[in-house]
Design a protein around this motif. Structure first.
Motif, PDB file in Angstrom:
ATOM      1  N   PRO A   1     -25.995  26.905  65.457  1.00 25.00           N
ATOM      2  CA  PRO A   1     -25.241  25.653  65.562  1.00 25.00           C
ATOM      3  C   PRO A   1     -26.091  24.393  65.426  1.00 25.00           C
ATOM      4  CG  PRO A   1     -25.726  26.459  67.745  1.00 25.00           C
ATOM      5  CD  PRO A   1     -26.370  27.439  66.778  1.00 25.00           C
ATOM      6  N   GLY A   2     -27.388  24.538  65.157  1.00 17.92           N
ATOM      7  CA  GLY A   2     -28.289  23.392  65.196  1.00 17.92           C
ATOM      8  C   GLY A   2     -27.860  22.226  64.331  1.00 17.92           C
ATOM      9  N   HIS A   3     -27.544  22.488  63.062  1.00 19.35           N
ATOM     10  CA  HIS A   3     -27.188  21.400  62.156  1.00 19.35           C
ATOM     11  C   HIS A   3     -25.929  20.679  62.630  1.00 19.35           C
ATOM     12  CE1 HIS A   3     -29.928  23.449  59.297  1.00 19.35           C
ATOM     13  NE2 HIS A   3     -30.092  22.239  58.823  1.00 19.35           N
ATOM     14  N   LEU A   4     -24.940  21.445  63.039  1.00 20.45           N
ATOM     15  CA  LEU A   4     -23.684  20.819  63.452  1.00 20.45           C
ATOM     16  C   LEU A   4     -23.862  19.974  64.704  1.00 20.45           C
ATOM     17  CD1 LEU A   4     -21.176  23.700  62.714  1.00 20.45           C
ATOM     18  CD2 LEU A   4     -21.207  21.444  61.649  1.00 20.45           C
ATOM     19  N   VAL A   5     -24.692  20.446  65.629  1.00 23.45           N
ATOM     20  CA  VAL A   5     -24.940  19.662  66.840  1.00 23.45           C
ATOM     21  C   VAL A   5     -25.636  18.352  66.491  1.00 23.45           C
ATOM     22  CG1 VAL A   5     -26.206  19.602  69.019  1.00 23.45           C
ATOM     23  CG2 VAL A   5     -24.977  21.678  68.353  1.00 23.45           C
ATOM     24  N   SER A   6     -26.649  18.425  65.617  1.00 24.08           N
ATOM     25  CA  SER A   6     -27.375  17.211  65.246  1.00 24.08           C
ATOM     26  C   SER A   6     -26.492  16.250  64.462  1.00 24.08           C
ATOM     27  CB  SER A   6     -28.617  17.570  64.416  1.00 24.08           C
ATOM     28  OG  SER A   6     -28.250  18.188  63.191  1.00 24.08           O
ATOM     29  N   TYR A   7     -25.596  16.775  63.604  1.00 22.05           N
ATOM     30  CA  TYR A   7     -24.710  15.915  62.832  1.00 22.05           C
ATOM     31  C   TYR A   7     -23.554  15.390  63.674  1.00 22.05           C
ATOM     32  CZ  TYR A   7     -27.219  17.620  58.751  1.00 22.05           C
ATOM     33  OH  TYR A   7     -28.198  17.928  57.838  1.00 22.05           O
ATOM     34  N   LEU A   8     -23.484  15.816  64.924  1.00 20.71           N
ATOM     35  CA  LEU A   8     -22.512  15.263  65.856  1.00 20.71           C
ATOM     36  C   LEU A   8     -23.161  14.238  66.777  1.00 20.71           C
ATOM     37  CD1 LEU A   8     -19.551  15.475  66.818  1.00 20.71           C
ATOM     38  CD2 LEU A   8     -20.309  17.244  68.422  1.00 20.71           C
ATOM     39  N   VAL A   9     -24.377  14.522  67.215  1.00 17.70           N
ATOM     40  CA  VAL A   9     -25.062  13.622  68.145  1.00 17.70           C
ATOM     41  C   VAL A   9     -25.610  12.394  67.422  1.00 17.70           C
ATOM     42  CG1 VAL A   9     -27.012  13.410  69.737  1.00 17.70           C
ATOM     43  CG2 VAL A   9     -25.622  15.495  69.735  1.00 17.70           C
ATOM     44  N   MET A  10     -26.256  12.592  66.269  1.00 20.15           N
ATOM     45  CA  MET A  10     -26.872  11.464  65.563  1.00 20.15           C
ATOM     46  C   MET A  10     -25.877  10.369  65.186  1.00 20.15           C
ATOM     47  SD  MET A  10     -29.990  12.931  63.209  1.00 20.15           S
ATOM     48  CE  MET A  10     -29.010  14.124  62.292  1.00 20.15           C
ATOM     49  N   PRO A  11     -24.696  10.684  64.620  1.00 20.61           N
ATOM     50  CA  PRO A  11     -23.767   9.589  64.320  1.00 20.61           C
ATOM     51  C   PRO A  11     -23.279   8.863  65.564  1.00 20.61           C
ATOM     52  CG  PRO A  11     -22.751  11.729  63.906  1.00 20.61           C
ATOM     53  CD  PRO A  11     -24.203  11.968  64.103  1.00 20.61           C
ATOM     54  N   MET A  12     -23.151   9.581  66.681  1.00 22.69           N
ATOM     55  CA  MET A  12     -22.741   8.914  67.915  1.00 22.69           C
ATOM     56  C   MET A  12     -23.785   7.894  68.354  1.00 22.69           C
ATOM     57  SD  MET A  12     -21.109  12.012  70.184  1.00 22.69           S
ATOM     58  CE  MET A  12     -19.547  12.792  69.727  1.00 22.69           C
ATOM     59  N   VAL A  13     -25.058   8.281  68.268  1.00 19.77           N
ATOM     60  CA  VAL A  13     -26.132   7.365  68.639  1.00 19.77           C
ATOM     61  C   VAL A  13     -26.136   6.150  67.705  1.00 19.77           C
ATOM     62  CG1 VAL A  13     -28.628   7.089  68.822  1.00 19.77           C
ATOM     63  CG2 VAL A  13     -27.537   9.182  69.669  1.00 19.77           C
ATOM     64  N   LEU A  14     -26.000   6.394  66.410  1.00 19.45           N
ATOM     65  CA  LEU A  14     -26.013   5.292  65.445  1.00 19.45           C
ATOM     66  C   LEU A  14     -24.795   4.384  65.614  1.00 19.45           C
ATOM     67  CD1 LEU A  14     -27.340   7.054  62.229  1.00 19.45           C
ATOM     68  CD2 LEU A  14     -28.508   5.361  63.629  1.00 19.45           C
ATOM     69  N   MET A  15     -23.662   4.951  65.988  1.00 22.28           N
ATOM     70  CA  MET A  15     -22.490   4.109  66.260  1.00 22.28           C
ATOM     71  C   MET A  15     -22.782   3.115  67.378  1.00 22.28           C
ATOM     72  SD  MET A  15     -19.278   6.757  66.125  1.00 22.28           S
ATOM     73  CE  MET A  15     -18.955   7.798  64.700  1.00 22.28           C
ATOM     74  N   LEU A  16     -23.449   3.592  68.428  1.00 19.97           N
ATOM     75  CA  LEU A  16     -23.768   2.714  69.551  1.00 19.97           C
ATOM     76  C   LEU A  16     -24.794   1.650  69.163  1.00 19.97           C
ATOM     77  CD1 LEU A  16     -24.000   5.366  72.415  1.00 19.97           C
ATOM     78  CD2 LEU A  16     -22.116   3.782  71.953  1.00 19.97           C
ATOM     79  N   VAL A  17     -25.738   2.037  68.287  1.00 19.91           N
ATOM     80  CA  VAL A  17     -26.787   1.096  67.882  1.00 19.91           C
ATOM     81  C   VAL A  17     -26.261   0.072  66.889  1.00 19.91           C
ATOM     82  CG1 VAL A  17     -29.003   0.905  66.686  1.00 19.91           C
ATOM     83  CG2 VAL A  17     -28.637   2.744  68.348  1.00 19.91           C
ATOM     84  N   LEU A  18     -25.498   0.533  65.896  1.00 22.30           N
ATOM     85  CA  LEU A  18     -25.042  -0.351  64.822  1.00 22.30           C
ATOM     86  C   LEU A  18     -23.756  -1.095  65.159  1.00 22.30           C
ATOM     87  CD1 LEU A  18     -25.703   1.984  61.744  1.00 22.30           C
ATOM     88  CD2 LEU A  18     -27.137   0.123  62.591  1.00 22.30           C
ATOM     89  N   GLY A  19     -23.031  -0.623  66.167  1.00 21.07           N
ATOM     90  CA  GLY A  19     -21.760  -1.253  66.514  1.00 21.07           C
ATOM     91  C   GLY A  19     -21.852  -2.753  66.736  1.00 21.07           C
ATOM     92  N   PRO A  20     -22.779  -3.238  67.594  1.00 18.91           N
ATOM     93  CA  PRO A  20     -22.881  -4.687  67.809  1.00 18.91           C
ATOM     94  C   PRO A  20     -23.218  -5.463  66.539  1.00 18.91           C
ATOM     95  CG  PRO A  20     -24.015  -3.479  69.541  1.00 18.91           C
ATOM     96  CD  PRO A  20     -23.659  -2.479  68.495  1.00 18.91           C
ATOM     97  N   LEU A  21     -24.045  -4.876  65.668  1.00 16.74           N
ATOM     98  CA  LEU A  21     -24.403  -5.565  64.421  1.00 16.74           C
ATOM     99  C   LEU A  21     -23.199  -5.716  63.509  1.00 16.74           C
ATOM    100  CD1 LEU A  21     -27.796  -3.741  63.654  1.00 16.74           C
ATOM    101  CD2 LEU A  21     -27.455  -5.950  64.771  1.00 16.74           C
ATOM    102  N   HIS A  22     -22.426  -4.651  63.361  1.00 18.46           N
ATOM    103  CA  HIS A  22     -21.254  -4.719  62.492  1.00 18.46           C
ATOM    104  C   HIS A  22     -20.184  -5.639  63.066  1.00 18.46           C
ATOM    105  CE1 HIS A  22     -22.301  -0.676  60.360  1.00 18.46           C
ATOM    106  NE2 HIS A  22     -22.725  -1.717  59.675  1.00 18.46           N
ATOM    107  N   ARG A  23     -20.025  -5.621  64.388  1.00 19.97           N
ATOM    108  CA  ARG A  23     -19.018  -6.507  64.986  1.00 19.97           C
ATOM    109  C   ARG A  23     -19.399  -7.969  64.813  1.00 19.97           C
ATOM    110  NH1 ARG A  23     -18.427  -2.250  68.837  1.00 19.97           N
ATOM    111  NH2 ARG A  23     -20.122  -3.091  70.121  1.00 19.97           N
ATOM    112  N   ALA A  24     -20.708  -8.256  64.853  1.00 20.33           N
ATOM    113  CA  ALA A  24     -21.151  -9.637  64.646  1.00 20.33           C
ATOM    114  C   ALA A  24     -20.959 -10.079  63.198  1.00 20.33           C
ATOM    115  CB  ALA A  24     -22.615  -9.773  65.055  1.00 20.33           C
ATOM    116  N   ALA A  25     -21.212  -9.166  62.261  1.00 24.47           N
ATOM    117  CA  ALA A  25     -21.091  -9.502  60.844  1.00 24.47           C
ATOM    118  C   ALA A  25     -19.650  -9.438  60.356  1.00 24.47           C
ATOM    119  CB  ALA A  25     -21.960  -8.567  60.007  1.00 24.47           C
ATOM    120  N   LEU A  26     -18.846  -8.549  60.971  1.00 21.30           N
ATOM    121  CA  LEU A  26     -17.465  -8.349  60.536  1.00 21.30           C
ATOM    122  C   LEU A  26     -16.549  -8.429  61.756  1.00 21.30           C
ATOM    123  CD1 LEU A  26     -18.206  -5.213  58.339  1.00 21.30           C
ATOM    124  CD2 LEU A  26     -17.798  -7.516  57.464  1.00 21.30           C
TER     125      LEU A  26
END
Length: 251
Positions: free
Chosen positions: A24-49
């Protein structure tokens, strides 16, 4: 013969489900990584859009990492070639269609689960507004998962090593996501990117998901039909390729 197929198919599906659950390694990483990036990029996108930043963040990461999941789809077939068991399975009464369906069902369920969890996380944690109903979302998820599944199996039928598959999936994910508007809205991209965007499945995935979360059912259906057509074409190529036999992988 039909009764035999109904008996074989559940056994093959169960066998392939166990193979996926044991790795399950790939699926777990492809689930956790986008969640982390959503939290990191969310404020930037909300400020720009201000009007659609949260949706851009969630749907962009969902599309990009679901494309990266092509490696999981391809590995489901490459594993049999690595173990040199594919031709042995072909020697059984099971047809090519049965074998591909048995490979596809567990991965399809995992792809749907991945996208469903990311949509849930995006709406409940990141703050993406969802004003549409459940049916359009299910249609978008199903059509996109089907297209990814078919493309992944087609790629696995042509590549000759796990390295080739990884390279194609990584480069393809970047290209499909960029042309689809996963990183930034297409209106902000160069003109040549906007011209190529309709040829990217990622663009239709972003359109389908974007329309689904806002309740635009007609647009969701149109985009889902395009994704389904892509899946049918890729699936046909996969069946023809696999039906002709697959060689051994290179070391």
């Amino acid at each position: 013969m039909r009764a035999d197929a109904l008996y074989r198919l559940p056994l093959l599906v169960r066998h392939n489900t166990l193979l996926r659950l044991r790795d399950p390694g790939h699926l777990v990483s492809y689930l956790v990584m986008p969640m982390v990036l959503m939290l990191v990029l969310g404020p930037l996108h909300r400020a720009a859009l201000p009007d659609g930043g949260a949706s851009q963040t969630v749907l962009g990461m969902l599309v990009m990492f679901s494309v990266l999941s092509l490696s999981v789809v391809g590995t489901a077939l490459l594993t049999e070639r690595t173990w040199r068991t594919w031709n042995r399975v072909r020697a059984t009464p099971a047809t090519v269609a049965e074998m591909l369906v048995a490979k596809a069902v567990p991965v399809f369920v995992l792809l749907v689960l991945q996208q469903g969890l990311l949509l849930l996380f995006g709406s409940q944690v990141v703050g993406m507004p969802v004003t549409g109903g459940l049916a359009p979302l299910l249609l978008a998820v199903g059509a996109w998962s089907f297209a990814l599944l078919a493309i992944g199996v087609a790629l696995a039928g042509f590549v000759r090593s796990h390295g080739e598959l990884a390279a194609l999936c990584d480069v393809g994910a970047l290209a499909v996501s960029t042309l689809g508007g996963a990183f930034a809205p297409l209106a902000m991209m160069p003109s040549w990117v906007r011209a190529l965007a309709p040829f990217s499945p990622g663009r239709w995935a972003m359109t389908a998901f974007g329309a689904a979360v806002t309740g635009d059912t007609a647009t969701t259906v149109r985009a889902a039909l395009v994704l389904t057509a892509v899946g049918v074409v890729a699936g046909t190529v996969a069946c023809v390729r696999v039906g002709r036999g697959l060689g051994e992988l290179r070391g």
